[in-house]
Write a protein that holds these residues in place. Structure first.
Motif, PDB file in Angstrom:
ATOM      1  N   VAL A 237     -43.562  51.534   4.675  1.00  0.00           N
ATOM      2  CA  VAL A 237     -43.678  50.960   6.015  1.00  0.00           C
ATOM      3  C   VAL A 237     -44.212  49.532   5.947  1.00  0.00           C
ATOM      4  CG1 VAL A 237     -44.899  51.161   8.219  1.00  0.00           C
ATOM      5  CG2 VAL A 237     -43.926  53.194   7.149  1.00  0.00           C
ATOM      6  N   ALA A 238     -45.071  49.265   4.972  1.00  0.00           N
ATOM      7  CA  ALA A 238     -45.719  47.952   4.874  1.00  0.00           C
ATOM      8  C   ALA A 238     -44.824  46.881   4.258  1.00  0.00           C
ATOM      9  CB  ALA A 238     -47.000  48.074   4.047  1.00  0.00           C
ATOM     10  N   ILE A 239     -43.694  47.264   3.628  1.00  0.00           N
ATOM     11  CA  ILE A 239     -42.799  46.274   3.021  1.00  0.00           C
ATOM     12  C   ILE A 239     -41.887  45.721   4.109  1.00  0.00           C
ATOM     13  CG2 ILE A 239     -41.054  45.839   1.247  1.00  0.00           C
ATOM     14  CD1 ILE A 239     -42.216  48.118  -0.363  1.00  0.00           C
ATOM     15  N   GLY A 240     -42.326  44.644   4.740  1.00  0.00           N
ATOM     16  CA  GLY A 240     -41.682  44.164   5.954  1.00  0.00           C
ATOM     17  C   GLY A 240     -40.274  43.615   5.793  1.00  0.00           C
ATOM     18  N   ALA A 241     -39.972  42.972   4.667  1.00  0.00           N
ATOM     19  CA  ALA A 241     -38.668  42.326   4.509  1.00  0.00           C
ATOM     20  C   ALA A 241     -37.530  43.340   4.570  1.00  0.00           C
ATOM     21  CB  ALA A 241     -38.624  41.556   3.195  1.00  0.00           C
ATOM     22  N   GLN A 242     -37.669  44.424   3.818  1.00  0.00           N
ATOM     23  CA  GLN A 242     -36.639  45.461   3.835  1.00  0.00           C
ATOM     24  C   GLN A 242     -36.485  46.065   5.226  1.00  0.00           C
ATOM     25  OE1 GLN A 242     -37.933  48.148   0.679  1.00  0.00           O
ATOM     26  NE2 GLN A 242     -35.917  47.975  -0.243  1.00  0.00           N
ATOM     27  N   ASN A 243     -37.605  46.386   5.837  1.00  0.00           N
ATOM     28  CA  ASN A 243     -37.573  47.034   7.147  1.00  0.00           C
ATOM     29  C   ASN A 243     -36.897  46.165   8.191  1.00  0.00           C
ATOM     30  OD1 ASN A 243     -38.982  49.189   6.032  1.00  0.00           O
ATOM     31  ND2 ASN A 243     -40.962  48.369   6.623  1.00  0.00           N
ATOM     32  N   ALA A 244     -37.254  44.887   8.217  1.00  0.00           N
ATOM     33  CA  ALA A 244     -36.670  43.968   9.191  1.00  0.00           C
ATOM     34  C   ALA A 244     -35.170  43.837   8.971  1.00  0.00           C
ATOM     35  CB  ALA A 244     -37.339  42.599   9.094  1.00  0.00           C
ATOM     36  N   TYR A 245     -34.768  43.761   7.712  1.00  0.00           N
ATOM     37  CA  TYR A 245     -33.339  43.598   7.414  1.00  0.00           C
ATOM     38  C   TYR A 245     -32.545  44.843   7.801  1.00  0.00           C
ATOM     39  CZ  TYR A 245     -28.992  42.846   4.943  1.00  0.00           C
ATOM     40  OH  TYR A 245     -27.663  42.718   4.636  1.00  0.00           O
ATOM     41  N   ILE A 246     -33.024  46.017   7.417  1.00  0.00           N
ATOM     42  CA  ILE A 246     -32.301  47.253   7.733  1.00  0.00           C
ATOM     43  C   ILE A 246     -32.224  47.452   9.241  1.00  0.00           C
ATOM     44  CG2 ILE A 246     -32.294  49.768   7.522  1.00  0.00           C
ATOM     45  CD1 ILE A 246     -31.552  48.244   4.965  1.00  0.00           C
ATOM     46  N   LEU A 247     -33.304  47.171   9.937  1.00  0.00           N
ATOM     47  CA  LEU A 247     -33.309  47.344  11.390  1.00  0.00           C
ATOM     48  C   LEU A 247     -32.325  46.387  12.053  1.00  0.00           C
ATOM     49  CD1 LEU A 247     -34.507  48.911  13.724  1.00  0.00           C
ATOM     50  CD2 LEU A 247     -36.346  47.219  13.856  1.00  0.00           C
ATOM     51  N   SER A 248     -32.285  45.149  11.583  1.00  0.00           N
ATOM     52  CA  SER A 248     -31.360  44.179  12.170  1.00  0.00           C
ATOM     53  C   SER A 248     -29.909  44.574  11.905  1.00  0.00           C
ATOM     54  CB  SER A 248     -31.639  42.767  11.641  1.00  0.00           C
ATOM     55  OG  SER A 248     -31.328  42.675  10.269  1.00  0.00           O
ATOM     56  N   GLN A 249     -29.633  45.095  10.690  1.00  0.00           N
ATOM     57  CA  GLN A 249     -28.283  45.564  10.381  1.00  0.00           C
ATOM     58  C   GLN A 249     -27.905  46.756  11.264  1.00  0.00           C
ATOM     59  OE1 GLN A 249     -27.412  42.672   8.579  1.00  0.00           O
ATOM     60  NE2 GLN A 249     -25.913  44.190   7.981  1.00  0.00           N
ATOM     61  N   ALA A 250     -28.852  47.642  11.476  1.00  0.00           N
ATOM     62  CA  ALA A 250     -28.580  48.832  12.283  1.00  0.00           C
ATOM     63  C   ALA A 250     -28.313  48.457  13.737  1.00  0.00           C
ATOM     64  CB  ALA A 250     -29.756  49.801  12.199  1.00  0.00           C
ATOM     65  N   ILE A 251     -29.081  47.510  14.267  1.00  0.00           N
ATOM     66  CA  ILE A 251     -28.879  47.080  15.652  1.00  0.00           C
ATOM     67  C   ILE A 251     -27.509  46.433  15.807  1.00  0.00           C
ATOM     68  CG2 ILE A 251     -29.680  45.456  17.419  1.00  0.00           C
ATOM     69  CD1 ILE A 251     -32.530  46.027  16.455  1.00  0.00           C
ATOM     70  N   ARG A 252     -27.082  45.674  14.783  1.00  0.00           N
ATOM     71  CA  ARG A 252     -25.757  45.048  14.826  1.00  0.00           C
ATOM     72  C   ARG A 252     -24.648  46.005  14.399  1.00  0.00           C
ATOM     73  NH1 ARG A 252     -28.605  40.645  12.447  1.00  0.00           N
ATOM     74  NH2 ARG A 252     -27.749  41.132  10.405  1.00  0.00           N
ATOM     75  N   ARG A 253     -25.054  47.158  13.837  1.00  0.00           N
ATOM     76  CA  ARG A 253     -24.103  48.141  13.314  1.00  0.00           C
ATOM     77  C   ARG A 253     -23.180  47.522  12.273  1.00  0.00           C
ATOM     78  NH1 ARG A 253     -22.434  51.591  18.778  1.00  0.00           N
ATOM     79  NH2 ARG A 253     -24.488  52.520  19.106  1.00  0.00           N
ATOM     80  N   GLU A 254     -23.758  46.742  11.381  1.00  0.00           N
ATOM     81  CA  GLU A 254     -23.018  46.110  10.290  1.00  0.00           C
ATOM     82  C   GLU A 254     -23.302  46.860   8.994  1.00  0.00           C
ATOM     83  OE1 GLU A 254     -22.817  41.455  11.809  1.00  0.00           O
ATOM     84  OE2 GLU A 254     -23.985  41.993  10.051  1.00  0.00           O
ATOM     85  N   HIS A 255     -22.528  47.907   8.745  1.00  0.00           N
ATOM     86  CA  HIS A 255     -22.655  48.681   7.503  1.00  0.00           C
ATOM     87  C   HIS A 255     -24.107  49.107   7.263  1.00  0.00           C
ATOM     88  CE1 HIS A 255     -18.607  47.214   6.817  1.00  0.00           C
ATOM     89  NE2 HIS A 255     -19.035  45.979   6.864  1.00  0.00           N
ATOM     90  N   HIS A 256     -24.805  49.499   8.330  1.00  0.00           N
ATOM     91  CA  HIS A 256     -26.242  49.777   8.227  1.00  0.00           C
ATOM     92  C   HIS A 256     -26.561  50.997   7.365  1.00  0.00           C
ATOM     93  CE1 HIS A 256     -24.603  51.827  11.721  1.00  0.00           C
ATOM     94  NE2 HIS A 256     -25.609  52.682  11.695  1.00  0.00           N
ATOM     95  N   TRP A 257     -25.665  51.985   7.343  1.00  0.00           N
ATOM     96  CA  TRP A 257     -25.932  53.154   6.501  1.00  0.00           C
ATOM     97  C   TRP A 257     -25.769  52.820   5.015  1.00  0.00           C
ATOM     98  CZ3 TRP A 257     -28.767  56.880   8.005  1.00  0.00           C
ATOM     99  CH2 TRP A 257     -28.791  57.266   9.350  1.00  0.00           C
ATOM    100  N   TRP A 258     -24.865  51.912   4.705  1.00  0.00           N
ATOM    101  CA  TRP A 258     -24.764  51.431   3.327  1.00  0.00           C
ATOM    102  C   TRP A 258     -26.053  50.724   2.903  1.00  0.00           C
ATOM    103  CZ3 TRP A 258     -21.188  52.055  -0.498  1.00  0.00           C
ATOM    104  CH2 TRP A 258     -19.967  52.633  -0.144  1.00  0.00           C
ATOM    105  N   ALA A 259     -26.546  49.852   3.791  1.00  0.00           N
ATOM    106  CA  ALA A 259     -27.767  49.107   3.483  1.00  0.00           C
ATOM    107  C   ALA A 259     -28.958  50.050   3.330  1.00  0.00           C
ATOM    108  CB  ALA A 259     -28.038  48.083   4.590  1.00  0.00           C
TER     109      ALA A 259
END
Length: 201
Positions: A17-39
């Protein structure tokens, strides 16, 4: 064995939870629905591999080569700074043409490469998965069960981010919402890069 599993689940869950870079990136991909499950899947697999490697001796090799961590540190600063700049540019220009359904999006190859970079160029990931977590796991009665608990935490967390973000996509499809999202992501990436640059490891 159950105690080792739960320790791995809780300790590693808090670290992930504390590793912010990964979390922010995955969340942004999921919101855009850009291959978020792959990420999200790549982050899960990376964590499982790193947890396993850390528990079985890589931590000792990493401690013997501190200069490698220093190189990773500055690679991470540069890459996170670049991601922050991109997010700020998007926030400034807006994304009126980008829809939550993913009509205009990045290719799967680009998403995979960026996910790997966000994961592998962040030195904090190595410190946590190869040094800190093995230090905790070494005190457990079952190393295998501890790694299973740690892996479960990663799968639950990134799976949750991918699912939750994609569910929010219709709500956050307005251009104004994208500006806010990109601005927050840019600030998070910039803050992590600055912390790495000034505070070191």
């Amino acid at each position: 064995m159950l105690e080792s599993y739960l320790t791995g689940l809780l300790v590693c869950g808090g670290i992930i939870v504390a590793i912010g870079a990964q979390n922010a990136y995955i969340l942004s991909q999921a919101i855009r629905r850009e291959h978020h499950w792959w990420a999200a899947g790549l982050c899960m697999v990376s964590d499982v591999l790193l947890f396993t490697l850390g528990m079985f001796g890589v931590s000792a090799a990493l401690m013997a080569a501190p200069q490698a961590l220093e190189v990773l540190r500055w690679l991470g600063v540069a890459f996170l700074g670049w991601l922050a700049l991109q997010a700020f540019v998007r926030a400034g220009r807006g994304r009126a043409a980008l829809k939550a359904s993913g009509d205009v999006g990045r290719s799967l190859k680009r998403v995979i490469l960026t996910t790997l970079a966000v994961t592998l160029l962040n030195p904090q990931v190595y410190l946590d998965t190869l040094l800190l977590i093995p230090a905790v796991g070494a005190q457990q009665s079952s190393a295998v069960t501890f790694v299973a608990g740690a892996s479960s935490a990663s799968i639950l967390w990134f799976g949750g981010l991918a699912w939750f973000g994609s569910r929010l996509a219709p709500v956050l499809s307005k251009p104004g919402a994208w500006r806010v999202i990109d601005g927050v992501i840019g600030l998070m990436m910039a803050a992590i890069a600055l912390q790495l640059a000034l505070g070191g490891l």
